[in-house]
Scaffold this motif. Structure first.
Motif, PDB file in Angstrom:
ATOM      1  N   LEU A   1       0.781  -1.132  -0.169  1.00  0.00           N
ATOM      2  CA  LEU A   1      -0.160  -0.064   0.151  1.00  0.00           C
ATOM      3  C   LEU A   1       1.080   1.320  -0.120  1.00  0.00           C
ATOM      4  O   LEU A   1       0.421   2.359  -0.610  1.00  0.00           O
ATOM      5  N   PHE A   2       1.971   1.074   0.748  1.00  0.00           N
ATOM      6  CA  PHE A   2       2.808   2.332   0.981  1.00  0.00           C
ATOM      7  C   PHE A   2       3.944   2.540   0.185  1.00  0.00           C
ATOM      8  O   PHE A   2       4.622   3.485   0.208  1.00  0.00           O
ATOM      9  N   GLY A   3       4.255   1.555  -0.641  1.00  0.00           N
ATOM     10  CA  GLY A   3       5.511   1.443  -1.346  1.00  0.00           C
ATOM     11  C   GLY A   3       6.829   1.475  -0.718  1.00  0.00           C
ATOM     12  O   GLY A   3       7.822   2.191  -1.033  1.00  0.00           O
ATOM     13  N   ILE A   4       6.959   0.863   0.500  1.00  0.00           N
ATOM     14  CA  ILE A   4       7.952   0.869   1.407  1.00  0.00           C
ATOM     15  C   ILE A   4       8.287  -0.607   1.703  1.00  0.00           C
ATOM     16  O   ILE A   4       7.634  -1.514   1.453  1.00  0.00           O
ATOM     17  N   GLU A   5       9.591  -0.755   2.455  1.00  0.00           N
ATOM     18  CA  GLU A   5       9.881  -1.995   2.917  1.00  0.00           C
ATOM     19  C   GLU A   5       9.918  -1.820   4.267  1.00  0.00           C
ATOM     20  O   GLU A   5      10.972  -1.410   4.780  1.00  0.00           O
ATOM     21  N   LYS A   6       9.142  -2.437   4.956  1.00  0.00           N
ATOM     22  CA  LYS A   6       8.961  -2.304   6.302  1.00  0.00           C
ATOM     23  C   LYS A   6       9.256  -3.790   7.148  1.00  0.00           C
ATOM     24  O   LYS A   6       8.711  -4.630   6.730  1.00  0.00           O
ATOM     25  N   LYS A   7      10.348  -3.737   8.195  1.00  0.00           N
ATOM     26  CA  LYS A   7      10.833  -5.021   8.605  1.00  0.00           C
ATOM     27  C   LYS A   7       9.742  -5.078   9.830  1.00  0.00           C
ATOM     28  O   LYS A   7       9.236  -4.131  10.382  1.00  0.00           O
ATOM     29  N   ILE A   8       9.493  -6.522  10.106  1.00  0.00           N
ATOM     30  CA  ILE A   8       8.377  -6.883  11.048  1.00  0.00           C
ATOM     31  C   ILE A   8       9.029  -6.038  12.342  1.00  0.00           C
ATOM     32  O   ILE A   8      10.028  -6.435  12.863  1.00  0.00           O
TER      33      ILE A   8
ATOM     34  N   SER B   1       9.193 -18.766  13.319  1.00  0.00           N
ATOM     35  CA  SER B   1      10.705 -18.987  13.233  1.00  0.00           C
ATOM     36  C   SER B   1      11.382 -18.658  12.051  1.00  0.00           C
ATOM     37  O   SER B   1      12.344 -17.801  12.061  1.00  0.00           O
ATOM     38  N   LYS B   2      10.897 -18.816  11.008  1.00  0.00           N
ATOM     39  CA  LYS B   2      11.415 -18.527   9.667  1.00  0.00           C
ATOM     40  C   LYS B   2      11.307 -16.973   9.254  1.00  0.00           C
ATOM     41  O   LYS B   2      12.122 -16.457   8.935  1.00  0.00           O
ATOM     42  N   MET B   3      10.315 -16.385   9.812  1.00  0.00           N
ATOM     43  CA  MET B   3       9.910 -15.099   9.646  1.00  0.00           C
ATOM     44  C   MET B   3      10.906 -14.250  10.443  1.00  0.00           C
ATOM     45  O   MET B   3      11.430 -13.078  10.222  1.00  0.00           O
ATOM     46  N   ALA B   4      11.139 -14.766  11.892  1.00  0.00           N
ATOM     47  CA  ALA B   4      12.073 -14.161  12.626  1.00  0.00           C
ATOM     48  C   ALA B   4      13.740 -14.210  11.998  1.00  0.00           C
ATOM     49  O   ALA B   4      14.219 -13.298  12.167  1.00  0.00           O
ATOM     50  N   ALA B   5      13.822 -15.312  11.357  1.00  0.00           N
ATOM     51  CA  ALA B   5      15.234 -15.569  10.842  1.00  0.00           C
ATOM     52  C   ALA B   5      15.626 -14.347   9.838  1.00  0.00           C
ATOM     53  O   ALA B   5      16.507 -13.806   9.658  1.00  0.00           O
ATOM     54  N   ASP B   6      14.182 -14.079   8.892  1.00  0.00           N
ATOM     55  CA  ASP B   6      14.476 -13.382   7.753  1.00  0.00           C
ATOM     56  C   ASP B   6      14.651 -11.770   8.078  1.00  0.00           C
ATOM     57  O   ASP B   6      15.311 -10.731   7.689  1.00  0.00           O
ATOM     58  N   ASN B   7      13.918 -11.262   9.524  1.00  0.00           N
ATOM     59  CA  ASN B   7      13.928 -10.161   9.992  1.00  0.00           C
ATOM     60  C   ASN B   7      14.913  -9.670  11.077  1.00  0.00           C
ATOM     61  O   ASN B   7      15.198  -8.691  10.961  1.00  0.00           O
ATOM     62  N   PHE B   8      15.233 -10.819  11.746  1.00  0.00           N
ATOM     63  CA  PHE B   8      16.267 -10.419  12.819  1.00  0.00           C
ATOM     64  C   PHE B   8      17.432 -11.521  12.914  1.00  0.00           C
ATOM     65  O   PHE B   8      17.463 -12.105  13.621  1.00  0.00           O
TER      66      PHE B   8
ATOM     67  N   GLY C   1      20.721 -13.620  12.975  1.00  0.00           N
ATOM     68  CA  GLY C   1      21.864 -13.586  13.724  1.00  0.00           C
ATOM     69  C   GLY C   1      21.633 -13.450  15.199  1.00  0.00           C
ATOM     70  O   GLY C   1      22.617 -13.159  16.249  1.00  0.00           O
ATOM     71  N   THR C   2      20.129 -13.155  15.572  1.00  0.00           N
ATOM     72  CA  THR C   2      19.757 -13.119  17.053  1.00  0.00           C
ATOM     73  C   THR C   2      19.123 -14.504  17.425  1.00  0.00           C
ATOM     74  O   THR C   2      19.146 -15.576  16.613  1.00  0.00           O
ATOM     75  N   MET C   3      18.657 -14.600  18.726  1.00  0.00           N
ATOM     76  CA  MET C   3      18.192 -15.700  19.327  1.00  0.00           C
ATOM     77  C   MET C   3      16.637 -15.818  18.968  1.00  0.00           C
ATOM     78  O   MET C   3      16.143 -16.815  19.592  1.00  0.00           O
ATOM     79  N   LEU C   4      16.138 -14.703  18.506  1.00  0.00           N
ATOM     80  CA  LEU C   4      14.663 -14.873  18.154  1.00  0.00           C
ATOM     81  C   LEU C   4      14.128 -16.262  17.476  1.00  0.00           C
ATOM     82  O   LEU C   4      13.200 -16.849  17.862  1.00  0.00           O
ATOM     83  N   ALA C   5      14.800 -16.469  16.231  1.00  0.00           N
ATOM     84  CA  ALA C   5      14.302 -17.480  15.549  1.00  0.00           C
ATOM     85  C   ALA C   5      14.554 -18.836  16.103  1.00  0.00           C
ATOM     86  O   ALA C   5      13.918 -19.615  16.129  1.00  0.00           O
ATOM     87  N   THR C   6      15.771 -18.927  16.881  1.00  0.00           N
ATOM     88  CA  THR C   6      16.242 -20.047  17.606  1.00  0.00           C
ATOM     89  C   THR C   6      15.372 -20.411  18.842  1.00  0.00           C
ATOM     90  O   THR C   6      14.816 -21.461  18.938  1.00  0.00           O
ATOM     91  N   TYR C   7      14.755 -19.540  19.576  1.00  0.00           N
ATOM     92  CA  TYR C   7      13.800 -19.583  20.405  1.00  0.00           C
ATOM     93  C   TYR C   7      12.548 -20.222  20.141  1.00  0.00           C
ATOM     94  O   TYR C   7      11.921 -21.029  20.484  1.00  0.00           O
TER      95      TYR C   7
END
Length: 382
Positions: free
Chosen positions: A286-293, A318-325, A327-333
């Motif tokens: 809608l807004f023509g931007i790339e917004k990280k979750i 977990s897959k979405m977290a790996a794409d957006n963050f 190197g962090t522990m988010l996807a692993t958790y």
């Protein structure tokens, strides 16, 4: 009125001081004269060289620019709306000629027609060439200039997607033309209309009747919002309408709210990860931007999964977290929680241990993740 405008300027000064405001005088071949404009760039414009920004065009920029620019900077600071490039056109002494229309067809004529082409063909082109703009544009006007902004909506492929009408003084036939244009719109449009109980009586009567027309529109491509502010005059309603309009246009951009959490994410008929993915696809399209979750939105979905015990959702999260963050522990958790709750404790334990060496994020630290692994080890005797 002057006191209220001064108060608005004082309130906005701390916000505007952090944003970049540029003053320019630009020549116009269409108008055959120079015009003064004001441009507010987002706070991080110079730091984010690859980022593009939606554009807000503000007519009556001599008095509307500061409140609109201030509110956009304020809301974007809290990530309720995207950062935007705001452009104000000073019209002190020219606004009635700029908004002129003929008395037969009720379409722009003379300087009104020239000003229409100046905005659409010269000013927007200059802003697009000089700054990093996205395809999403909104336009703001007040009484005479509010009527004027709607002429762009009548074009086959409007250059603006959002229209903020502050107590418009509509030309004859305009209400009918706008209703027809919005009813047949095939791409997303946002339309905002405001009046006040102490507005100019003739304008208020017409606006209320216009609102009744607009409420009959049955088109999923149109987002419409109307305000009739109690006690507000023709001038004071502006200060209330601008934040309301901005909130309405960018409602999908806001972080997941408590209402969204309770009424959407906790419903077992809704996939929380699908909701999150669709929310950000809508924002980007809608807004023509790339917004990280946002991290907070990940946390909202995480809490919803824990509450509803829909453990399979963690796999996609977990897959979405790996794409957006990365190197962090988010996807692993999230991956470990999936394995832990779906009958694979040993794999969950090893996944928690994989957090060693990854960046901490939110409440996730090495100590927290290793303790989760050790708890499984104790419980199962590994």
């Amino acid at each position: 009125m002057i006191k209220k405008l001064l108060l608005t300027a004082v309130l906005m000064c701390p916000v505007l001081s952090s944003a970049q405001v540029i003053y320019e005088t630009i020549p116009s071949a269409k108008l055959q004269e120079d015009r003064e404009i004001k441009i507010q760039l987002p706070r991080d414009y110079e730091e984010n060289k690859e980022k593009t920004y939606p554009v807000a065009i503000v007519l009556d920029g001599d008095y509307l620019f500061e409140p609109v620019a201030g509110m956009i900077d304020y809301y974007s600071y809290w990530e309720d709306i995207p950062e935007m490039i705001v452009v104000g056109i000073n019209q002190d002494g020219t606004r009635q000629q700029d908004a002129a229309y003929d008395q037969n067809r009720f379409l722009p004529e003379k300087q009104g027609a020239q000003f229409f082409e100046f905005l659409g063909m010269e000013l927007l082109k200059r802003i697009d060439e000089k700054y990093r703009t996205s395809t999403f544009r909104i336009i703001v006007g007040h009484d005479f200039t509010s009527n004027f902004i709607n002429y762009y909506l009548l074009k086959p492929d409007p250059v603006f997607k959002g229209y903020i009408n502050l107590s418009p003084d509509m030309a004859p036939e305009m209400n009918k033309r706008i209703t027809s244009a919005l009813s047949s719109a095939e791409s997303k449009k946002w339309y905002y209309l405001a009046t006040g109980s102490e507005d100019i009586p003739q304008l208020q009567e017409n606006i209320l009747a216009f609102n009744n027309q607009l409420q009959t529109i049955d088109n999923d491509m149109v987002s419409y919002k109307f305000d009739n502010f109690n006690g507000a005059t023709h001038y004071s309603l502006v200060g209330k309408a601008i934040p309301s309009a901005i909130e309405g246009i960018f409602s999908v951009f806001r972080p997941i709210s408590s209402k969204d959490y309770n009424e959407v994410l906790l419903q077992t008929t809704v996939s929380p990860t699908a909701y999150l993915e669709e929310k950000y696809e809508s924002i980007n399209n809608l807004f023509g931007i790339e917004k990280k979750i946002r991290l907070n939105d990940f946390m909202a979905v995480h809490h919803a999964i824990e509450k509803t015990r829909r453990w399979d959702e963690y796999k996609e999260l977990s897959k979405m977290a790996a794409d957006n963050f990365p190197g962090t522990m988010l996807a692993t958790y999230f991956e470990a929680r999936y394995e832990e709750e779906t009958g694979n404790p040993k794999k969950a334990m090893r996944t928690y241990q994989n957090a060693y060496g990854q960046e901490k994020i939110a409440f996730l630290t090495v100590d927290f993740m290793l303790e989760k692994a050790n708890a499984i080890k104790r419980d199962f005797g590994y």
